[in-house]
Design an enzyme around this catalytic site. Structure first.
Site, PDB file in Angstrom:
ATOM      1  N   VAL A 571     -50.547 -31.052 -12.747  1.00  0.00           N
ATOM      2  CA  VAL A 571     -49.188 -31.331 -12.307  1.00  0.00           C
ATOM      3  C   VAL A 571     -48.187 -30.517 -13.128  1.00  0.00           C
ATOM      4  O   VAL A 571     -46.993 -30.651 -12.976  1.00  0.00           O
ATOM      5  CB  VAL A 571     -48.841 -32.843 -12.430  1.00  0.00           C
ATOM      6  CG1 VAL A 571     -49.668 -33.649 -11.451  1.00  0.00           C
ATOM      7  CG2 VAL A 571     -49.065 -33.336 -13.854  1.00  0.00           C
ATOM      8  N   ASP A 572     -48.711 -29.668 -14.016  1.00  0.00           N
ATOM      9  CA  ASP A 572     -47.808 -28.839 -14.821  1.00  0.00           C
ATOM     10  C   ASP A 572     -47.995 -27.372 -14.422  1.00  0.00           C
ATOM     11  O   ASP A 572     -48.567 -27.081 -13.384  1.00  0.00           O
ATOM     12  CB  ASP A 572     -48.084 -29.051 -16.322  1.00  0.00           C
ATOM     13  CG  ASP A 572     -49.556 -28.820 -16.652  1.00  0.00           C
ATOM     14  OD1 ASP A 572     -50.295 -28.278 -15.801  1.00  0.00           O
ATOM     15  OD2 ASP A 572     -49.964 -29.171 -17.773  1.00  0.00           O
ATOM     16  N   ASP A 573     -47.535 -26.475 -15.241  1.00  0.00           N
ATOM     17  CA  ASP A 573     -47.600 -25.066 -14.876  1.00  0.00           C
ATOM     18  C   ASP A 573     -48.857 -24.390 -15.404  1.00  0.00           C
ATOM     19  O   ASP A 573     -48.835 -23.233 -15.823  1.00  0.00           O
ATOM     20  CB  ASP A 573     -46.332 -24.346 -15.359  1.00  0.00           C
ATOM     21  CG  ASP A 573     -45.120 -24.894 -14.629  1.00  0.00           C
ATOM     22  OD1 ASP A 573     -45.278 -25.259 -13.455  1.00  0.00           O
ATOM     23  OD2 ASP A 573     -44.047 -24.981 -15.244  1.00  0.00           O
TER      24      ASP A 573
END
Ligand code: WTA
Length: 709
Positions: A571-573
């Site tokens: 859910v992050d980069d």
């Protein structure tokens, strides 16, 4: 025991349906439609299983009811030079509001993981048992200077000799040593030798570039480097020492003296790799790894760091994840034994295809199997060389019982059809494992039905560098199952997962019969959890403990109506490409360093084999506007390769004519970029775009999609 086939709840059926981007690969099986496919545990597996589902359930309950008692008795399997305090087995704080984040296990205890992996096994009579079996890049290839197998006694001897050689170069307890080697038994031996003398190893995957290696040597402040001359990977020779030598020079330029110089394993012969000239502080392994004198074990406090492993984050440079001696040891030993149905019987042969440059190779090659006295294959090559039948021939040749590999390899091999598999016997196989990214149900089914002849269950294991060991996995034991294809299923002993609502941060109560989706967090401290980021505890706290009381994994997950977990991805980069974590920020800064590039943003797009591929949006400087095209794309790919690694090179470049979509506060709206990258000119449903500073940019991006290189 026979288990009634399980029918998936509706929402879970939707999840296991083939994703639109997943083309049907080879091996169409006419049996049940994929969405109805959820087979029971194979009877053949249950009949011989070492563990029982009841036993696993009891252990799980005990690990929650009495974590101290549970883990103390696990720790009792090992030698402790100084016993740990049984009245204070662990202490931890997961709440920043209550003070610094911390976890401490087996306080006051002193031990040594290398001693427990090797000396303890030899003392227990396993000296003649095979520890490592090397499989080289080419079939039937033998190494000019290294043995093809090591018994436990031989592995101990070589470890002691290298430990003594490192000490002779001035390496002492607490010093860091960087390892840059191919997947040969000597890499695991190098890790064990560091652990024996209390040096903190940091293994750097042999696919990294000079700059990536240099920045890790400098960040860890390594005092010594252990490398190999080179490695054959498929048809190519990779000049590892050339990269390491330059990296060493670069780290020294950055102010890290690396006083102990380098020890280099001679892997290749003169024809493949003419012997290079070494400097005074550089030596060949075979010239210095000669005597066990001075190889006494260094007894380590349980909380002393064992290793640093760099992993990409959402922002900034890679984080040096630090694992502690005692907790990691107890966790790794327990995990290997319990998740894979104890692959430690006399005829069991373990084969994990992961490289020791990643956490999987640390826990399920270097440490977990040895702590349990297992026999394993160490594979230097790649599954596709010389052809797609390689892994299965290795299985037959060495009678492999347990195979642990990655979905990307399974999908790639699946593309070559069933013949390379079915032309081998694979009769020895008992269990199949998967790790690194979500395994799509189609690949899961091929793995079980074609590779495992429907006799072997598939363990989809979810975990991370930071967790040290597997956290969520189906129970592999008689009486367990059925296991849902594509689900990691259930937490292991000591793991308490939960889901947080992404918008509010509130925990979503787990209710049987109710589906939920959210941020995956872990609530209870476990022995093998990471302790800190090397030299930056604040970053550790900010990255993983921004929700008071929870360890934040960075993954999203669904919990189905039965309470089973399905990992949905980062859910992050961070983008997981072929099971490798890539921090988009790192690659972006490599691209922006090119004079033609004004701005760059990377996102992941679904890919049939790699799981995800990197897709780069690039805006050029005014002067360079005319340069958009394949030539520049090639240059930028080379730059990503040189600055980060070959596997971090974007597949696609999308030339953004007037800039990237940003919020009014200047943040790039990656959500929109992800959709455009995945859906192209037909993109729809972009969601709320009201915060965009310039909505026209999005239309231009969609229109320019066709011009991507
Ligand atoms: C992903 C590798 C789904 C996930 C052990 C995680 C998975 C990241 C799985 C950690 C799995 C790993 N199903 N996703 N079975 N295993 N991942 O640190 O996104 O290299 O956060 O550790 O890989 O990657 P790392």
């Amino acid at each position: 025991m026979r288990v009634t086939p399980f029918v998936l709840p509706l929402a879970a059926q939707a999840l296991v349906a083939p994703r639109p981007h997943m083309k049907r690969l080879s091996s169409q099986r006419p049996a049940a439609a994929l969405e109805d496919y959820c087979p029971p545990l194979p009877e053949a597996f249950e009949a011989q299983a070492a563990l029982t589902a009841d036993g696993a359930a009891e252990a799980y309950k005990a690990s929650l009811d009495d974590p101290s008692g549970f883990w103390a008795s696990e720790a009792d399997r090992y030698h402790w030079q100084t016993p740990f305090d049984r009245s204070n087995v662990y202490s931890a704080n997961f709440k920043r509001s209550a003070g610094p984040i911390a976890a401490r296990w087996f306080e006051d205890g002193a031990t040594n993981i290398a001693y427990n992996c090797l000396d303890r096994q030899v003392e227990a009579g396993l000296g003649d048992k095979l520890c490592f079996i090397a499989e080289r890049n080419d079939e039937g290839e033998t190494s000019p200077l290294q043995p093809e197998t090591y018994t436990y006694a031989e592995a101990l001897e070589e470890t002691k000799k290298l430990a003594a050689a490192l000490r002779a170069r001035g390496v002492k307890k607490g010093d860091r040593v960087a390892l840059f080697m191919p997947m040969v038994p000597e890499l695991a031996i190098a890790m064990l030798a560091c652990a024996r003398i209390g040096a903190v190893h940091t293994v750097v995957f042999g696919g990294f570039s000079r700059d990536s290696l240099a920045s890790r040597i400098a960040s860890a402040g390594a005092t010594c480097v252990i490398a190999a001359d080179g490695v054959r990977r498929g048809g190519k020779v990779i000049d590892l020492w050339g990269i390491a030598k330059d990296a060493l020079a670069s780290a020294r330029d950055q102010g890290t003296p690396v006083a102990g110089g380098a020890v280099i394993l001679r892997r290749l012969d003169d024809a493949a790799y003419p012997e290079p000239q070494l400097a005074a502080d550089e030596a060949w392994w075979h010239n210095v790894v000669t005597s066990t004198d001075g190889s006494d074990v260094e007894w380590m406090a349980a909380e002393d760091p064992l290793f640093i492993l760099y992993t990409s984050g959402s922002t900034g440079a890679p984080k040096g994840i630090v694992h502690a001696t005692g907790g990691y040891m107890v966790g790794a030993g327990h995990s290997f034994r319990t998740v894979f149905d104890a692959p430690v019987r006399a005829d069991d042969v373990w084969f994990c295809t992961a490289d020791c440059g990643w956490i999987t190779g640390h826990t399920y090659v270097a440490y977990g199997p040895l702590l349990n006295g297992a026999t394993q294959i160490v594979f230097e090559g790649v599954p596709s060389w010389p052809d797609a039948g390689r892994l299965w021939r290795i299985v037959d040749q060495h009678k492999v019982t347990h195979l642990y590999t990655a979905p990307t390899a399974i999908r790639a091999l699946m593309r070559s059809g069933d013949d390379p598999v079915t032309s081998t016997s694979r009769a020895s196989l008992k269990l199949l494992g998967s790790v690194g990214e979500p395994i799509n149900p189609e690949a899961w089914r091929w793995y079980r039905e074609v590779v495992g002849d429907d006799r072997c269950p598939v363990a989809d294991t979810w975990w991370q560098t930071e967790t040290g060991v597997i956290q969520i996995a189906p129970t592999m034991a008689s009486g367990a199952g059925p296991h849902k294809p594509g689900a990691a299923m259930t937490p292991v002993a000591g793991c308490v997962p939960a889901l947080l609502d992404a918008a509010t941060g509130a925990e979503i109560p787990a209710v049987i019969g109710e589906e939920a989706k959210g941020l995956l967090v872990l609530k209870q401290p476990w022995p093998s959890m990471a302790r800190t980021c090397w030299g930056d505890h604040e970053r550790f706290e900010n990255t993983y403990f921004s929700y008071d009381g929870y360890y934040l994994t960075g993954d999203g997950a669904r919990r189905d109506a039965d309470g089973h977990y399905w990992i949905t991805g980062r859910v992050d980069d961070v983008v997981v490409v072929s099971g490798h974590n890539i921090g988009t920020a790192e690659v972006e800064s490599a691209l922006v360093a090119h004079p033609a590039v004004a701005e760059a943003a990377l996102v992941g797009v679904p890919h049939d084999v790699k799981g995800s591929a990197l897709y780069a949006f690039v805006t050029l400087t005014q002067d360079a506007e005319g340069q958009a095209g394949d030539e520049l794309a090639k240059e930028l790919k080379l730059r990503a390769r040189a600055d980060v690694a070959a596997f971090a090179s974007p597949d696609t470049f999308h030339w953004a004519p007037t800039g990237l979509p940003k919020t009014r506060s200047g943040k790039i709206m990656r959500r929109i970029l992800r959709k455009i990258a995945a859906e192209g000119a037909d993109v729809s449903g972009l969601g709320d775009t009201s915060t965009l500073a310039d909505p026209g940019i999005v239309d231009e991006l969609i229109a320019s999609h066709a011009g991507a290189s």
